[in-house]
Structures are given as C-alpha cells and as structure tokens.
Design a protein around this motif. Sequence first.
Motif, PDB file in Angstrom:
ATOM      1  N   UNK A  39       0.833  -1.204   0.000  1.00  0.00           N
ATOM      2  CA  UNK A  39       0.000   0.000   0.000  1.00  0.00           C
ATOM      3  C   UNK A  39       0.870   1.257   0.000  1.00  0.00           C
ATOM      4  N   UNK A  40       1.839   1.305   0.898  1.00  0.00           N
ATOM      5  CA  UNK A  40       2.663   2.509   1.004  1.00  0.00           C
ATOM      6  C   UNK A  40       3.503   2.730  -0.256  1.00  0.00           C
ATOM      7  N   UNK A  41       4.025   1.653  -0.836  1.00  0.00           N
ATOM      8  CA  UNK A  41       4.832   1.797  -2.045  1.00  0.00           C
ATOM      9  C   UNK A  41       3.992   2.300  -3.208  1.00  0.00           C
ATOM     10  N   UNK A  42       2.820   1.742  -3.379  1.00  0.00           N
ATOM     11  CA  UNK A  42       1.961   2.156  -4.489  1.00  0.00           C
ATOM     12  C   UNK A  42       1.462   3.585  -4.316  1.00  0.00           C
ATOM     13  N   UNK A  43       1.152   3.974  -3.099  1.00  0.00           N
ATOM     14  CA  UNK A  43       0.696   5.340  -2.849  1.00  0.00           C
ATOM     15  C   UNK A  43       1.780   6.344  -3.227  1.00  0.00           C
ATOM     16  N   UNK A  44       3.033   5.987  -3.027  1.00  0.00           N
ATOM     17  CA  UNK A  44       4.140   6.883  -3.366  1.00  0.00           C
ATOM     18  C   UNK A  44       4.432   6.935  -4.864  1.00  0.00           C
ATOM     19  N   UNK A  45       3.839   6.028  -5.606  1.00  0.00           N
ATOM     20  CA  UNK A  45       4.073   6.025  -7.047  1.00  0.00           C
ATOM     21  C   UNK A  45       4.685   4.764  -7.587  1.00  0.00           C
ATOM     22  N   UNK A  46       4.833   3.743  -6.757  1.00  0.00           N
ATOM     23  CA  UNK A  46       5.293   2.452  -7.252  1.00  0.00           C
ATOM     24  C   UNK A  46       4.346   1.912  -8.304  1.00  0.00           C
ATOM     25  N   UNK A  47       4.900   1.104  -9.206  1.00  0.00           N
ATOM     26  CA  UNK A  47       4.114   0.677 -10.370  1.00  0.00           C
ATOM     27  C   UNK A  47       3.346  -0.618 -10.159  1.00  0.00           C
ATOM     28  N   UNK A  48       3.729  -1.401  -9.143  1.00  0.00           N
ATOM     29  CA  UNK A  48       3.050  -2.663  -8.949  1.00  0.00           C
ATOM     30  C   UNK A  48       3.689  -3.459  -7.839  1.00  0.00           C
ATOM     31  N   UNK A  49       3.443  -4.769  -7.845  1.00  0.00           N
ATOM     32  CA  UNK A  49       3.948  -5.634  -6.783  1.00  0.00           C
ATOM     33  C   UNK A  49       4.152  -7.040  -7.314  1.00  0.00           C
ATOM     34  N   UNK A  50       5.171  -7.694  -6.769  1.00  0.00           N
ATOM     35  CA  UNK A  50       5.362  -9.135  -6.945  1.00  0.00           C
ATOM     36  C   UNK A  50       5.116  -9.718  -5.563  1.00  0.00           C
ATOM     37  N   UNK A  51       3.940 -10.282  -5.342  1.00  0.00           N
ATOM     38  CA  UNK A  51       3.447 -10.529  -3.989  1.00  0.00           C
ATOM     39  C   UNK A  51       3.054 -11.982  -3.782  1.00  0.00           C
ATOM     40  N   UNK A  52       3.783 -12.677  -2.914  1.00  0.00           N
ATOM     41  CA  UNK A  52       3.464 -14.075  -2.620  1.00  0.00           C
ATOM     42  C   UNK A  52       2.075 -14.214  -2.018  1.00  0.00           C
ATOM     43  N   UNK A  53       1.697 -13.267  -1.151  1.00  0.00           N
ATOM     44  CA  UNK A  53       0.394 -13.343  -0.494  1.00  0.00           C
ATOM     45  C   UNK A  53      -0.760 -13.292  -1.492  1.00  0.00           C
ATOM     46  N   UNK A  54      -0.496 -12.786  -2.689  1.00  0.00           N
ATOM     47  CA  UNK A  54      -1.548 -12.669  -3.690  1.00  0.00           C
ATOM     48  C   UNK A  54      -1.945 -14.004  -4.300  1.00  0.00           C
ATOM     49  N   UNK A  55      -1.300 -15.097  -3.904  1.00  0.00           N
ATOM     50  CA  UNK A  55      -1.856 -16.412  -4.206  1.00  0.00           C
ATOM     51  C   UNK A  55      -3.246 -16.550  -3.591  1.00  0.00           C
ATOM     52  N   UNK A  56      -3.497 -15.785  -2.544  1.00  0.00           N
ATOM     53  CA  UNK A  56      -4.770 -15.791  -1.832  1.00  0.00           C
ATOM     54  C   UNK A  56      -5.501 -14.478  -2.122  1.00  0.00           C
ATOM     55  N   UNK A  57      -6.814 -14.553  -2.279  1.00  0.00           N
ATOM     56  CA  UNK A  57      -7.620 -13.341  -2.505  1.00  0.00           C
ATOM     57  C   UNK A  57      -7.043 -12.504  -3.644  1.00  0.00           C
ATOM     58  N   UNK A  58      -6.714 -13.177  -4.729  1.00  0.00           N
ATOM     59  CA  UNK A  58      -5.987 -12.529  -5.825  1.00  0.00           C
ATOM     60  C   UNK A  58      -6.768 -11.362  -6.408  1.00  0.00           C
ATOM     61  N   UNK A  59      -8.028 -11.548  -6.668  1.00  0.00           N
ATOM     62  CA  UNK A  59      -8.816 -10.466  -7.265  1.00  0.00           C
ATOM     63  C   UNK A  59      -8.906  -9.266  -6.335  1.00  0.00           C
ATOM     64  N   UNK A  60      -8.898  -9.506  -5.047  1.00  0.00           N
ATOM     65  CA  UNK A  60      -8.918  -8.404  -4.084  1.00  0.00           C
ATOM     66  C   UNK A  60      -7.622  -7.602  -4.180  1.00  0.00           C
ATOM     67  N   UNK A  61      -6.487  -8.303  -4.276  1.00  0.00           N
ATOM     68  CA  UNK A  61      -5.208  -7.618  -4.449  1.00  0.00           C
ATOM     69  C   UNK A  61      -5.217  -6.786  -5.729  1.00  0.00           C
ATOM     70  N   UNK A  62      -5.697  -7.366  -6.812  1.00  0.00           N
ATOM     71  CA  UNK A  62      -5.771  -6.634  -8.078  1.00  0.00           C
ATOM     72  C   UNK A  62      -6.615  -5.376  -7.914  1.00  0.00           C
ATOM     73  N   UNK A  63      -7.744  -5.508  -7.255  1.00  0.00           N
ATOM     74  CA  UNK A  63      -8.632  -4.360  -7.060  1.00  0.00           C
ATOM     75  C   UNK A  63      -7.970  -3.281  -6.213  1.00  0.00           C
ATOM     76  N   UNK A  64      -7.238  -3.691  -5.178  1.00  0.00           N
ATOM     77  CA  UNK A  64      -6.540  -2.720  -4.333  1.00  0.00           C
ATOM     78  C   UNK A  64      -5.555  -1.905  -5.168  1.00  0.00           C
ATOM     79  N   UNK A  65      -4.764  -2.576  -5.992  1.00  0.00           N
ATOM     80  CA  UNK A  65      -3.807  -1.862  -6.824  1.00  0.00           C
ATOM     81  C   UNK A  65      -4.501  -0.930  -7.803  1.00  0.00           C
TER      82      UNK A  65
END
Length: 294
Positions: free
Chosen positions: A197-223
């Motif tokens: 969250x903090x990285x994306x708010x600052x202008x980061x372009x995305x994430x490579x996130x192990x936790x996104x194996x779970x609730x993947x669509x929710x992670x996509x929506x957050x980004x």
Amino acid sequence: MQTTRHLNQDFSGLWIPLITPFDHGNVDHASLKHLVAHYRSSGIAGLVVCGSTGEAAALSDEEQLAVLETVMKEAPGLPVVMGLSGYHLGKTAARIKVLGTLGLAAILLPAPSYIRPAQAGLIEWFTQLADASAVPVILYDIPYRTGVKIEQGTLLTLAGHPRICAIKDCGGDAAKTKALIADGRLQVLCGEDAQIFSTLVQGGRGAIAAAAHLHTRRFVQILQLIQAGELAQANALWAPMQPLIEGLFSEPNPGPLKALLARQGLIRDELRSPMTRASAALAERLHRLDELIV
C-alpha cells in the motif's frame, strides 16, 4: 549491446511469484497446471516462476526449465518472468542466454549470493548479465537473502542500462524506494507484501506478492484503486488483509502459504528440504485469519 530501452515493456500491476507444488518429492506438474489456470484470468499482470517463493534453489536446472515450460503452455499470452540466481558470472550469463530464447517477458535477477561484492562488483555483475540478455531485466534487491545491499547510487547507475527496466524492491529502505520512484527510470515493484500500500501510494508501479496467491482479485482491485486515486476504498480492502499477510511471513516462506493452498485443495502441503512445512499452530491461525476476509 542493444542501445534502446524496452520502452514498450510495462511491468505495472500485480505479479504472482508462483509456488512450485511437489508430490512425494517430484514437481507436481498437474497441480502446477491447475494453479496457472486458477490465476490466469484473475486480472494479474503476469506470473513469476522460479523465484524464492517457487523454491528455485531446490530445483535442478532441468526442473526449472520444465516448470517454466508447463507454466507458459498453460497460460499462452500471459507474461511470464523467470527468476535466475547464481554466483558464477560465466555460468549465469550462459543461462541467461538460453532463457532469452524462450519468449519470457523478463528475467528477475538478484545480486550474487554468498560473495558479498563491493558496489563496483555489483555494477559489473548486473551490467554484464544485462548485456547478455535478450529480454528486459528486473533487478531483485533482497539483501536478507543475498547478504549484500544494492545501494541507491548503484541502482541509479544501473537504471541507465537499456535492458534494466524495473526493480523488485525488498531492500527495506524507504528513502531509497522513494528516490527510485522519483527518478522514474526503473519501474518500482514492491516485493515486501506488507509494504504494498505505502509503495503504491508513493508512485510504485506494482507488486510481486506471494500473499496474492490468496484473494488474488482483491489484491488486483486494491492496486487498481490506488492507481485511480481512490485511496479510502483501497484502504478499506487493504486493512483487513494485514494480519493474514503478517502471518504468512511469520515462518519461512512459502511454508505458511503452501499450508493454506493445501487446505484449499490446490496443492499438497509439501516442500523440499531444508524448507519445512508451517507449524500446525500457524496453519490453523492462518486458516482462521483467511476466513475473516470477506
């Protein structure tokens, strides 16, 4: 050396660093196919194979190529990034040349482990390997695995290379992250799930996130919400995820993640030594936390 940057290569969005399923000691390609089918239409930007979450260090070169082949066959058209680690420059360069022929979106490349070179040595390492690569390179800054920090000045120097296009940022240095985002030449992808969250708010372009194996669509929506400036809505989805994310990394990754995926019937709860399964207590706690997310 190629002299133009891959300007059309966009690594923004959510990437899943895919786990490698096992079945009685062997790579479980049937479950791997099922996982790819499970994630390919979830809105992710692509998949990363043979990273640390994929237990690449426990796979032979032949097994790594077989995993890559299975993933790419199961998700034609979905960008795939391949992890590549090593500490012998010549062998790693030869490997990167082979991988460059396979249709990858990029190579994910960390500093050489064990050696702990000076910053000048890191510049040589990444420059020579990027020179050898036919595809873009994503730097992987993860000092707690490699034993060496890639300093800000080094990263800014490497950002001038035409094939070094992005960074998976696990460096744990907020000021460095901010400086890289401000510089703008490297697409900053958060690699520490708790910092998404903090990285994306600052202008980061995305994430490579192990936790996104779970609730993947929710992670996509957050980004997507963060990128659209809808921070309150994004945070409402993000805040309930934090206890689960913390729990997933309270024991070595990917043991906790595999425990939950096994409970969902996607894989067997199996890792290769010296990696071990999550403790029974943690597996149960993660299950309860997972059920709270609606």
